[in-house]
Scaffold this motif. Structure first.
Motif, PDB file in Angstrom:
ATOM      1  N   GLU A 133       1.158   4.865   0.972  1.00  0.00           N
ATOM      2  CA  GLU A 133       0.465   5.743   1.914  1.00  0.00           C
ATOM      3  C   GLU A 133       1.045   7.143   1.829  1.00  0.00           C
ATOM      4  N   GLU A 183       0.833  -1.193   0.000  1.00  0.00           N
ATOM      5  CA  GLU A 183       0.000   0.000   0.000  1.00  0.00           C
ATOM      6  C   GLU A 183       0.869   1.244   0.000  1.00  0.00           C
ATOM      7  N   ARG A 234      -0.032  -3.916   4.129  1.00  0.00           N
ATOM      8  CA  ARG A 234       0.310  -2.678   4.817  1.00  0.00           C
ATOM      9  C   ARG A 234       1.728  -2.748   5.364  1.00  0.00           C
TER      10      ARG A 234
END
Length: 244
Positions: free
Chosen positions: A165, A163, A203
């Motif tokens: 971010e 991911e 994540r």
């Protein structure tokens, strides 16, 4: 988890990684295979940057040195210029550093083995000394080294789309919770492949937390690890589980 920077007592810097790569390539330190080792070193550097290791700058400096040596080797040499000796230039300097580090590490291992033998001979003094040597949690994580685990994490990351971010999202789950969950799973199953712990998550903060939890189990909770095939899957074993 408010902070997921990686702090490892086992972390020994770029020379330790280089020595590991030399051993894995089964070459003598003096015959440093620059092209092969540089490519592998960069792969490890990418994982270390992902983990956000402190002192990663040291690895960047060494990577720069390797790339400089590699570029010199591929540049055409003027016919009238004599070929430099192996002990000259950045390659020679690096080999000398590796040889010195190798001596230091071998001496440290010899002292650790002597301390372990001393501990076996005088068991009543065991509690007065730091736990080391025969403690399965600190004995090179059994057959698997720290760099083997970093390499295994690299293979996991290549199968994932992490991911992206805008800002770092910290995992609110304490490391201790991951230690308990992973430990319970390994105890229940007896042995679990390292890659299986990362299934279902992309994540970054959670991946780092899982990696730290596995290290915690291996180093301080008597869990063990084995890698039946070099470069293959690493298996995490419950305490006292039979190694196949």
């Amino acid at each position: 988890m408010s902070d997921y920077r990686v702090h490892l007592d086992l972390y020994s810097g770029p020379l330790d990684l280089l020595l590991y790569l030399v051993r894995r390539n089964e070459v003598d330190v003096r015959e440093l295979a620059i092209a092969r080792i540089t490519a592998r070193f960069i792969e490890f550097l990418e994982v270390l940057e992902f983990l956000d290791l402190d002192l990663v700058g040291e690895f960047l400096v060494t990577a720069g040195t390797l790339l400089e040596i590699k570029s010199r080797l591929v540049l055409p040499q003027a016919e009238e210029e004599p070929e430099p000796e192996l002990d000259e230039g950045p390659r020679g300097d690096l080999i000398r550093q590796l040889l010195e580090y190798k001596k230091f590490k071998e001496a440290a291992l010899a002292l650790a083995e002597r301390a372990a033998a001393w501990q076996d001979r005088f068991p009543r003094l065991t509690d007065e000394r730091p736990r080391q040597g025969k403690d399965p949690a600190t004995d090179r994580i059994k057959e698997v080294e720290l760099w083997d685990l970093v390499s295994a994490l690299s293979r996991v990351l290549r199968t994932k789309t992490i991911e992206r971010e805008g800002s770092i999202r910290y995992d609110e789950v304490p490391i201790g919770v991951y230690v308990e969950r992973i430990g319970a799973r390994v105890r229940a199953e007896g042995r679990v492949p390292f890659s299986a712990f990362f299934e279902g998550t992309n994540r970054r903060s959670r991946i780092v937390a899982i990696f730290l939890a596995v290290l915690e189990l291996l180093r301080h909770h008597a869990f063990r690890a084995e890698q039946p095939v070099d470069g293959g899957e690493i298996w995490v074993l419950a305490p006292f589980a039979q190694i196949s």
